[in-house]
Design a protein around this motif. Structure first.
Motif, PDB file in Angstrom:
ATOM      1  N   UNK A   2       0.844  -1.188   0.000  1.00  0.00           N
ATOM      2  CA  UNK A   2       0.000   0.000   0.000  1.00  0.00           C
ATOM      3  C   UNK A   2       0.881   1.240   0.000  1.00  0.00           C
ATOM      4  N   UNK A   3       0.425   2.279  -0.672  1.00  0.00           N
ATOM      5  CA  UNK A   3       1.116   3.568  -0.653  1.00  0.00           C
ATOM      6  C   UNK A   3       0.242   4.591   0.064  1.00  0.00           C
ATOM      7  N   UNK A   4       0.843   5.309   1.013  1.00  0.00           N
ATOM      8  CA  UNK A   4       0.161   6.367   1.743  1.00  0.00           C
ATOM      9  C   UNK A   4       0.822   7.687   1.357  1.00  0.00           C
ATOM     10  N   UNK A   5       0.025   8.608   0.820  1.00  0.00           N
ATOM     11  CA  UNK A   5       0.545   9.905   0.388  1.00  0.00           C
ATOM     12  C   UNK A   5       0.196  10.945   1.445  1.00  0.00           C
ATOM     13  N   UNK A   6       1.138  11.848   1.706  1.00  0.00           N
ATOM     14  CA  UNK A   6       0.924  12.886   2.710  1.00  0.00           C
ATOM     15  C   UNK A   6       1.422  14.232   2.193  1.00  0.00           C
ATOM     16  N   UNK A   7       0.611  15.261   2.427  1.00  0.00           N
ATOM     17  CA  UNK A   7       1.051  16.610   2.064  1.00  0.00           C
ATOM     18  C   UNK A   7       2.243  17.034   2.918  1.00  0.00           C
ATOM     19  N   UNK A   8       2.201  16.700   4.198  1.00  0.00           N
ATOM     20  CA  UNK A   8       3.307  16.967   5.123  1.00  0.00           C
ATOM     21  C   UNK A   8       3.461  15.774   6.042  1.00  0.00           C
ATOM     22  N   UNK A   9       4.704  15.488   6.429  1.00  0.00           N
ATOM     23  CA  UNK A   9       4.968  14.360   7.319  1.00  0.00           C
ATOM     24  C   UNK A   9       6.175  14.674   8.186  1.00  0.00           C
ATOM     25  N   UNK A  10       6.163  14.109   9.389  1.00  0.00           N
ATOM     26  CA  UNK A  10       7.301  14.232  10.299  1.00  0.00           C
ATOM     27  C   UNK A  10       8.197  13.008  10.115  1.00  0.00           C
ATOM     28  N   UNK A  11       9.362  13.231   9.519  1.00  0.00           N
ATOM     29  CA  UNK A  11      10.329  12.163   9.263  1.00  0.00           C
ATOM     30  C   UNK A  11      11.453  12.258  10.294  1.00  0.00           C
ATOM     31  N   UNK A  12      12.314  11.252  10.391  1.00  0.00           N
ATOM     32  CA  UNK A  12      13.380  11.289  11.403  1.00  0.00           C
ATOM     33  C   UNK A  12      14.274  12.525  11.332  1.00  0.00           C
ATOM     34  N   UNK A  13      14.474  13.064  10.142  1.00  0.00           N
ATOM     35  CA  UNK A  13      15.329  14.243  10.026  1.00  0.00           C
ATOM     36  C   UNK A  13      14.538  15.546   9.957  1.00  0.00           C
ATOM     37  N   UNK A  14      13.239  15.495  10.233  1.00  0.00           N
ATOM     38  CA  UNK A  14      12.450  16.716  10.292  1.00  0.00           C
ATOM     39  C   UNK A  14      11.235  16.672   9.390  1.00  0.00           C
ATOM     40  N   UNK A  15      10.656  17.849   9.153  1.00  0.00           N
ATOM     41  CA  UNK A  15       9.432  17.964   8.373  1.00  0.00           C
ATOM     42  C   UNK A  15       9.730  17.854   6.883  1.00  0.00           C
ATOM     43  N   UNK A  36       4.606  13.452  -5.720  1.00  0.00           N
ATOM     44  CA  UNK A  36       3.153  13.537  -5.647  1.00  0.00           C
ATOM     45  C   UNK A  36       2.544  12.314  -6.305  1.00  0.00           C
ATOM     46  N   UNK A  37       1.327  11.999  -5.890  1.00  0.00           N
ATOM     47  CA  UNK A  37       0.682  10.815  -6.459  1.00  0.00           C
ATOM     48  C   UNK A  37      -0.786  10.787  -6.142  1.00  0.00           C
ATOM     49  N   UNK A  38      -1.206   9.797  -5.364  1.00  0.00           N
ATOM     50  CA  UNK A  38      -2.622   9.590  -5.086  1.00  0.00           C
ATOM     51  C   UNK A  38      -3.170  10.602  -4.096  1.00  0.00           C
ATOM     52  N   UNK A  39      -4.408  10.366  -3.683  1.00  0.00           N
ATOM     53  CA  UNK A  39      -5.062  11.234  -2.711  1.00  0.00           C
ATOM     54  C   UNK A  39      -4.242  11.271  -1.425  1.00  0.00           C
ATOM     55  N   UNK A  40      -3.914  12.479  -0.948  1.00  0.00           N
ATOM     56  CA  UNK A  40      -2.983  12.636   0.158  1.00  0.00           C
ATOM     57  C   UNK A  40      -3.707  13.006   1.445  1.00  0.00           C
ATOM     58  N   UNK A  41      -3.203  12.476   2.570  1.00  0.00           N
ATOM     59  CA  UNK A  41      -3.666  12.928   3.877  1.00  0.00           C
ATOM     60  C   UNK A  41      -2.952  14.245   4.173  1.00  0.00           C
ATOM     61  N   UNK A  42      -3.583  15.125   4.972  1.00  0.00           N
ATOM     62  CA  UNK A  42      -2.988  16.457   5.177  1.00  0.00           C
ATOM     63  C   UNK A  42      -1.688  16.448   5.980  1.00  0.00           C
ATOM     64  N   UNK A  43      -1.654  15.643   7.056  1.00  0.00           N
ATOM     65  CA  UNK A  43      -0.499  15.630   7.965  1.00  0.00           C
ATOM     66  C   UNK A  43      -0.318  14.220   8.492  1.00  0.00           C
ATOM     67  N   UNK A 384       1.067   4.645  12.115  1.00  0.00           N
ATOM     68  CA  UNK A 384       0.948   5.988  11.548  1.00  0.00           C
ATOM     69  C   UNK A 384      -0.381   6.615  11.928  1.00  0.00           C
ATOM     70  N   UNK A 385      -0.386   7.948  12.051  1.00  0.00           N
ATOM     71  CA  UNK A 385      -1.615   8.673  12.330  1.00  0.00           C
ATOM     72  C   UNK A 385      -1.681   9.886  11.416  1.00  0.00           C
ATOM     73  N   UNK A 386      -2.842  10.063  10.782  1.00  0.00           N
ATOM     74  CA  UNK A 386      -3.086  11.214   9.922  1.00  0.00           C
ATOM     75  C   UNK A 386      -3.972  12.196  10.668  1.00  0.00           C
ATOM     76  N   UNK A 387      -3.594  13.466  10.651  1.00  0.00           N
ATOM     77  CA  UNK A 387      -4.292  14.528  11.380  1.00  0.00           C
ATOM     78  C   UNK A 387      -5.002  15.433  10.374  1.00  0.00           C
ATOM     79  N   UNK A 388      -6.197  15.861  10.754  1.00  0.00           N
ATOM     80  CA  UNK A 388      -7.010  16.720   9.890  1.00  0.00           C
ATOM     81  C   UNK A 388      -6.552  18.169  10.031  1.00  0.00           C
ATOM     82  N   UNK A 389      -5.840  18.699   9.032  1.00  0.00           N
ATOM     83  CA  UNK A 389      -5.357  20.079   9.091  1.00  0.00           C
ATOM     84  C   UNK A 389      -6.426  21.092   8.688  1.00  0.00           C
ATOM     85  N   UNK A 390      -7.580  20.640   8.237  1.00  0.00           N
ATOM     86  CA  UNK A 390      -8.647  21.573   7.875  1.00  0.00           C
ATOM     87  C   UNK A 390      -9.326  22.153   9.106  1.00  0.00           C
TER      88      UNK A 390
END
Length: 452
Positions: A2-15, A36-43, A384-390
């Protein structure tokens, strides 16, 4: 895969922006930023482990807030209410309550339940035909909820440090060393039916309830797996241990054992400055449960000195009176502010308060769970957890400000999606089996009321 797309993500080296996380058989196979790719979660954030829970206590939330016959209500008067309550619980009840607790954890943004499991036997202390019957029910709840589970069977030998017999309310917990070994083996059998990310741990309840010899046996049992113990939660506990052993609980532990990253010590509410610095230096995790510690009037953890000394910590919901990840983090920081009369107490020059709290929870929770998790990185479980930035709470926020707003202004409903070892168990803010788990819990409470 599965591929999970995110507009922004917290990675080990930062945002990072425009991140693609590839999940294969529950683990993160690849992480790419700037694509960029499929439908992305905001955060997208790594999901924390809830490192300390007594699931059954969720069903008694609200039953201990009236003034009792004692001149002062305390942890010890609350404990008597808890003992009376648990005598009504059946295995079916415990499974239903645990499923609700795990669902609420997932909807709050946790991916893992570390269950400090001490309700083993029938009312009165008689054994079920299978000594691990109750452990099987916790595992069955996890099979239903999809949460990652680290199960900690609890060894509980005595009613006090003087080795007195268990009190009537404690009989459902009691284990001899031989019984505890059988309990651990039975719990491992129950876990074998769950996905591969489920794991076992060992939990000597406390220095009050387990003899020095019993603790040594626990330390030797299942080396390499997590070992959890309550320590220094209440002043009367410290006084009892000091009178019996000639040392305060933390002093005695440091003088007689070598705690390290394997150890998670729950609460640690009452430590001297020297104890705090010495224990922090070992790498052991402080298992903090700020909502429960506030509810029970335990006291305030010595967080400033602990963190200055490099101490590690994580978060648990303990009595489950309120399951809210952001409130646990917020309550810890606010307790430090109230005591020290300052702001941004746990922040560092490099990282904001929310970032510090969240990343500490990731590190301590992963270690306490004995689970390969805690970051969005290849090879780790896809927790993983996706947060609603709206939501207005996060409007206009970037970088660490997103975590600060989440922790200090956040509320229920900001969690949009949760994956536990790749299992997409929360979607659109709701657990996949939300309605049926709620219905089962309500039926359980109705039956309990008839029996009480």
């Amino acid at each position: 895969m599965e591929k999970i797309w995110a507009e922004r993500a917290l990675l080990p080296d930062g945002w990072a922006e425009n991140v693609c996380v590839t999940v294969d058989r529950g683990r993160i196979a690849a992480v790419e930023a700037g694509v960029t790719g499929g439908a992305a979660v905001p955060l997208l954030l790594p999901a924390l482990a809830n490192l300390h829970s007594h699931a059954f206590q969720r069903a008694m939330a609200g039953l201990s807030e009236a003034r009792g016959p004692e001149p002062r209500d305390t942890f010890w008067t609350w404990r008597q209410i808890m003992y009376r309550f648990l005598d009504h619980l059946t295995p079916d009840d415990v499974e239903s309550i645990a499923a609700l607790v795990q669902m609420e954890m997932l909807e709050a943004g946790y991916a893992t339940n570390v269950e400090f499991h001490y309700l083993h036997h029938r009312p009165g202390g008689g054994h079920y035909d299978n000594i691990a019957e109750m452990a099987e029910r916790i595992a069955a709840a996890a099979a239903r909820s999809g949460i990652g589970l680290t199960l900690l069977p609890v060894h509980y030998q005595f009613g006090g440090v003087d080795r007195r017999a268990l009190a009537p309310g404690q009989n459902r917990f009691g284990t001899t060393p031989e019984e505890f070994l059988r309990l651990v083996e039975g719990a491992e059998t129950a876990l074998s039916a769950l996905p591969a990310d489920a794991g076992i741990g060992i939990a000597p309840h406390s220095l009050r309830a387990v003899s020095p010899e019993g603790l040594a046996e626990c330390v030797a049992l299942r080396p390499g797996r997590p070992l959890h113990m309550h320590l220094a939660e209440q002043v009367p506990e410290i006084e009892e241990i000091s009178a019996a052993y000639g040392r305060r609980p933390v002093e005695w532990l440091l003088d007689n054992h070598s705690p390290d990253r394997r150890w998670t010590l729950i609460h640690l509410t009452h430590m001297t400055e020297d104890e705090t610095r010495r224990l922090a230096a070992t790498g052991a995790v402080a298992g903090l449960c700020p909502i429960t510690e506030s509810s029970l009037g335990d006291g305030i953890f010595n967080g400033t000195i602990w963190t200055q000394a490099g101490g590690r910590y994580g978060f648990g919901s303990d009595s489950n009176i309120r399951i809210s990840l952001v409130e646990e983090l917020r309550t810890l920081e606010y307790s430090q502010r109230l005591r020290d009369r300052g702001r941004a107490i746990l922040a560092t020059p490099e990282r904001s308060t929310g970032r510090v709290l969240y990343q500490a929870g990731l590190d301590g929770g992963a270690t306490a769970a004995g689970r390969e998790t805690g970051a969005i990185a290849p090879g780790l479980w896809a927790d993983l957890v996706a947060i609603d930035r709206a939501n207005p709470v996060l409007a206009g926020r970037r970088g660490d400000q997103m975590l600060d707003s989440l922790v200090f202004a956040g509320h229920d409903g900001l969690v949009r999606d949760v994956w536990a070892a790749g299992r997409h168990v929360v979607q659109g803010g709701r657990h996949m089996d939300h309605d049926r788990i709620i219905a089962d819990y309500l039926a359980t409470i109705a039956r309990l009321q008839d029996r009480m």
